[in-house]
Design a protein around this motif. Structure first.
Motif, PDB file in Angstrom:
ATOM      1  N   PRO A  80      -2.393   8.978 -10.563  1.00 55.08           N
ATOM      2  CA  PRO A  80      -2.483   7.886 -11.537  1.00 55.08           C
ATOM      3  C   PRO A  80      -1.186   7.611 -12.296  1.00 55.08           C
ATOM      4  N   SER A  81      -0.309   8.612 -12.399  1.00 53.08           N
ATOM      5  CA  SER A  81       0.926   8.425 -13.166  1.00 53.08           C
ATOM      6  C   SER A  81       2.049   7.798 -12.351  1.00 53.08           C
ATOM      7  N   VAL A  82       1.844   7.620 -11.031  1.00 53.70           N
ATOM      8  CA  VAL A  82       2.894   7.049 -10.181  1.00 53.70           C
ATOM      9  C   VAL A  82       2.410   5.695  -9.671  1.00 53.70           C
ATOM     10  N   THR A  83       2.780   4.625 -10.380  1.00 52.99           N
ATOM     11  CA  THR A  83       2.320   3.279 -10.043  1.00 52.99           C
ATOM     12  C   THR A  83       3.477   2.291 -10.100  1.00 52.99           C
ATOM     13  N   ALA A  84       3.283   1.160  -9.459  1.00 53.29           N
ATOM     14  CA  ALA A  84       4.260   0.065  -9.511  1.00 53.29           C
ATOM     15  C   ALA A  84       3.553  -1.223  -9.134  1.00 53.29           C
ATOM     16  N   GLU A  85       4.136  -2.349  -9.524  1.00 54.37           N
ATOM     17  CA  GLU A  85       3.586  -3.660  -9.192  1.00 54.37           C
ATOM     18  C   GLU A  85       4.306  -4.244  -7.987  1.00 54.37           C
ATOM     19  N   VAL A  86       3.532  -4.722  -7.018  1.00 55.00           N
ATOM     20  CA  VAL A  86       4.107  -5.484  -5.907  1.00 55.00           C
ATOM     21  C   VAL A  86       4.299  -6.926  -6.355  1.00 55.00           C
ATOM     22  N   LYS A  87       3.273  -7.480  -6.959  1.00 52.45           N
ATOM     23  CA  LYS A  87       3.337  -8.785  -7.622  1.00 52.45           C
ATOM     24  C   LYS A  87       2.792  -8.588  -9.029  1.00 52.45           C
ATOM     25  N   VAL A  88       2.950  -9.566  -9.874  1.00 51.79           N
ATOM     26  CA  VAL A  88       2.479  -9.434 -11.258  1.00 51.79           C
ATOM     27  C   VAL A  88       0.984  -9.146 -11.263  1.00 51.79           C
ATOM     28  N   GLY A  89       0.607  -8.006 -11.848  1.00 48.54           N
ATOM     29  CA  GLY A  89      -0.792  -7.622 -11.940  1.00 48.54           C
ATOM     30  C   GLY A  89      -1.345  -6.952 -10.705  1.00 48.54           C
ATOM     31  N   ASP A  90      -0.557  -6.863  -9.630  1.00 50.65           N
ATOM     32  CA  ASP A  90      -1.005  -6.258  -8.369  1.00 50.65           C
ATOM     33  C   ASP A  90      -0.406  -4.856  -8.288  1.00 50.65           C
ATOM     34  N   VAL A  91      -1.168  -3.864  -8.741  1.00 50.25           N
ATOM     35  CA  VAL A  91      -0.657  -2.513  -8.928  1.00 50.25           C
ATOM     36  C   VAL A  91      -1.005  -1.623  -7.738  1.00 50.25           C
ATOM     37  N   ILE A  92      -0.020  -0.867  -7.295  1.00 53.74           N
ATOM     38  CA  ILE A  92      -0.175   0.129  -6.236  1.00 53.74           C
ATOM     39  C   ILE A  92       0.096   1.503  -6.831  1.00 53.74           C
ATOM     40  N   ARG A  93      -0.727   2.493  -6.448  1.00 50.27           N
ATOM     41  CA  ARG A  93      -0.419   3.850  -6.881  1.00 50.27           C
ATOM     42  C   ARG A  93      -0.212   4.763  -5.671  1.00 50.27           C
ATOM     43  N   SER A  94       0.618   5.750  -5.897  1.00 58.05           N
ATOM     44  CA  SER A  94       1.047   6.645  -4.825  1.00 58.05           C
ATOM     45  C   SER A  94       0.016   7.732  -4.571  1.00 58.05           C
ATOM     46  N   ILE A 108      -2.421  19.042  12.539  1.00 60.44           N
ATOM     47  CA  ILE A 108      -2.334  19.120  11.083  1.00 60.44           C
ATOM     48  C   ILE A 108      -1.376  18.018  10.669  1.00 60.44           C
ATOM     49  N   ASP A 109      -1.788  17.151   9.759  1.00 66.57           N
ATOM     50  CA  ASP A 109      -0.990  15.963   9.464  1.00 66.57           C
ATOM     51  C   ASP A 109      -0.997  15.689   7.971  1.00 66.57           C
ATOM     52  N   LEU A 110       0.188  15.424   7.432  1.00 65.93           N
ATOM     53  CA  LEU A 110       0.353  15.032   6.032  1.00 65.93           C
ATOM     54  C   LEU A 110       1.122  13.726   6.021  1.00 65.93           C
ATOM     55  N   ALA A 111       0.592  12.718   5.327  1.00 65.08           N
ATOM     56  CA  ALA A 111       1.235  11.406   5.303  1.00 65.08           C
ATOM     57  C   ALA A 111       1.111  10.799   3.908  1.00 65.08           C
ATOM     58  N   ASN A 112       1.982   9.811   3.648  1.00 60.26           N
ATOM     59  CA  ASN A 112       1.886   9.077   2.393  1.00 60.26           C
ATOM     60  C   ASN A 112       0.652   8.186   2.396  1.00 60.26           C
ATOM     61  N   PHE A 113       0.043   8.057   1.230  1.00 61.80           N
ATOM     62  CA  PHE A 113      -1.146   7.223   1.059  1.00 61.80           C
ATOM     63  C   PHE A 113      -0.927   6.347  -0.169  1.00 61.80           C
ATOM     64  N   TYR A 114      -1.251   5.064  -0.040  1.00 62.89           N
ATOM     65  CA  TYR A 114      -1.062   4.123  -1.145  1.00 62.89           C
ATOM     66  C   TYR A 114      -2.363   3.370  -1.378  1.00 62.89           C
ATOM     67  N   GLU A 115      -2.742   3.260  -2.654  1.00 66.58           N
ATOM     68  CA  GLU A 115      -3.999   2.609  -3.019  1.00 66.58           C
ATOM     69  C   GLU A 115      -3.712   1.399  -3.889  1.00 66.58           C
ATOM     70  N   ARG A 116      -4.312   0.275  -3.510  1.00 66.64           N
ATOM     71  CA  ARG A 116      -4.184  -0.957  -4.288  1.00 66.64           C
ATOM     72  C   ARG A 116      -5.331  -1.023  -5.283  1.00 66.64           C
ATOM     73  N   LEU A 117      -4.996  -1.034  -6.562  1.00 68.05           N
ATOM     74  CA  LEU A 117      -6.024  -0.915  -7.594  1.00 68.05           C
ATOM     75  C   LEU A 117      -6.945  -2.131  -7.644  1.00 68.05           C
ATOM     76  N   ALA A 118      -6.451  -3.293  -7.252  1.00 68.59           N
ATOM     77  CA  ALA A 118      -7.273  -4.505  -7.360  1.00 68.59           C
ATOM     78  C   ALA A 118      -8.525  -4.418  -6.512  1.00 68.59           C
ATOM     79  N   CYS A 119      -8.432  -3.743  -5.363  1.00 67.31           N
ATOM     80  CA  CYS A 119      -9.588  -3.699  -4.457  1.00 67.31           C
ATOM     81  C   CYS A 119      -9.805  -2.312  -3.868  1.00 67.31           C
ATOM     82  N   LEU A 120      -8.967  -1.350  -4.269  1.00 68.10           N
ATOM     83  CA  LEU A 120      -9.040   0.031  -3.784  1.00 68.10           C
ATOM     84  C   LEU A 120      -8.825   0.136  -2.271  1.00 68.10           C
ATOM     85  N   ASN A 121      -8.119  -0.856  -1.694  1.00 66.70           N
ATOM     86  CA  ASN A 121      -7.692  -0.702  -0.311  1.00 66.70           C
ATOM     87  C   ASN A 121      -6.705   0.451  -0.218  1.00 66.70           C
TER      88      ASN A 121
END
Length: 276
Positions: A80-94, A108-121
């Motif tokens: 929750p503490s690592v977030t940024a906006e792609v567009k105004v109001g469109d927040v992504i968290r790491s 065994i696999d470790l990868a980056n995951f990104y969640e879009r808060l507007a729709c939780l995609n």
């Protein structure tokens, strides 16, 4: 309906096959037949190593979702503490996704995951750490004992080293630079517009990324409903379709497909954007 005949058939096949195999069982049920080189790393080992490392770096971490399917373990974490906006109001968290298979269906696999808060995609990008389950072939002595496993201490030490490496990669991967690079790519993707027919663009996405026929309609519907005819909109339409499929394995594949579309070459994207 014919268990005795089925047993006889499987016994005959195994008896006549020349190669040695390992049988993976659980609660008296055969889960998989794998190579005799298969290195059995359990879900709980992976979960413990990943959770300890992630929690040490981000005690505020949250579990976005987790599932044990017939073939894989998945754990998807967000910070929750690592977030940024792609567009105004469109927040992504790491975040991070951790995957394991006890039945030979993946590494065994470790990868980056990104969640879009507007729709939780959710979107999965490139692997940061991947280790196959292959090890040394088990040598079986005259008594049918796997001699490679005579020393439990040796096996445990090997596994501990692997878990330490996994923990090190987790700690090293939780960096603002990596997150910011992906955010910049997502921002750039908003400028890559579809110039041709949106329906034809989705057909080209299907061709390049192996969408199923039924999923193609869902992607087109979400693309139109989202009102964003750009590469970023296509990514969101694909990852939104992940929520429509009943299989968690396939949903994760669609989230990974979103990451591949983000990273696709300019020529491949042009084929999508100009499709007629």
């Amino acid at each position: 309906d014919y268990p005795n005949q089925y047993d006889d058939l499987v016994d005959a096949i195994l008896d006549r096959e020349s190669k040695d195999v390992m049988a993976r069982t659980l609660d008296g049920r055969l889960r998989a037949l794998v190579s005799n080189r298969f290195r059995a790393i359990s879900h709980h080992q992976i979960a413990e190593a990943a959770l300890q490392a992630i929690y040490a770096e981000h005690p505020d971490m949250e579990v976005a979702s987790a599932q044990i399917t017939e073939t894989n373990l998945y754990m998807k974490f967000v910070f929750p503490s690592v977030t940024a906006e792609v567009k105004v109001g469109d927040v992504i968290r790491s975040g991070l996704v951790v995957k394991n298979s006890e039945t030979g269906h993946g590494s065994i696999d470790l990868a980056n995951f990104y969640e879009r808060l507007a729709c939780l995609n959710g979107m999965v990008t490139e692997s940061l750490f991947r280790k196959s389950h292959l090890g040394r072939p088990m040598q079986v002595d005259d008594d049918g004992v796997a001699s490679e496993w005579f020393s439990d201490e040796t096996r445990e030490a090997d596994d501990n080293v692997l878990m330490m490496k996994l923990g090190d990669v987790v700690r090293g991967s939780i960096a603002d630079e990596s997150f910011q690079r992906t955010i910049n790519l997502l921002r750039d993707s908003t400028e890559d517009v579809i110039e041709g027919d949106p329906a034809a663009a989705v057909v080209e996405v299907q061709r390049q990324h192996n969408l199923h026929d039924g999923e193609r309609g869902s992607v087109l519907r979400h693309l139109i409903e989202g009102g964003d005819l750009s590469r970023y909109g296509v990514i969101q339409a694909v990852t939104r379709t992940a929520e429509d499929v009943p299989s968690y394995d396939r949903a994760t594949e669609l989230e990974t497909m979103g990451g591949r579309i983000l990273a696709t070459t300019r020529s491949d994207w042009n084929s999508i954007s100009t499709a007629e």
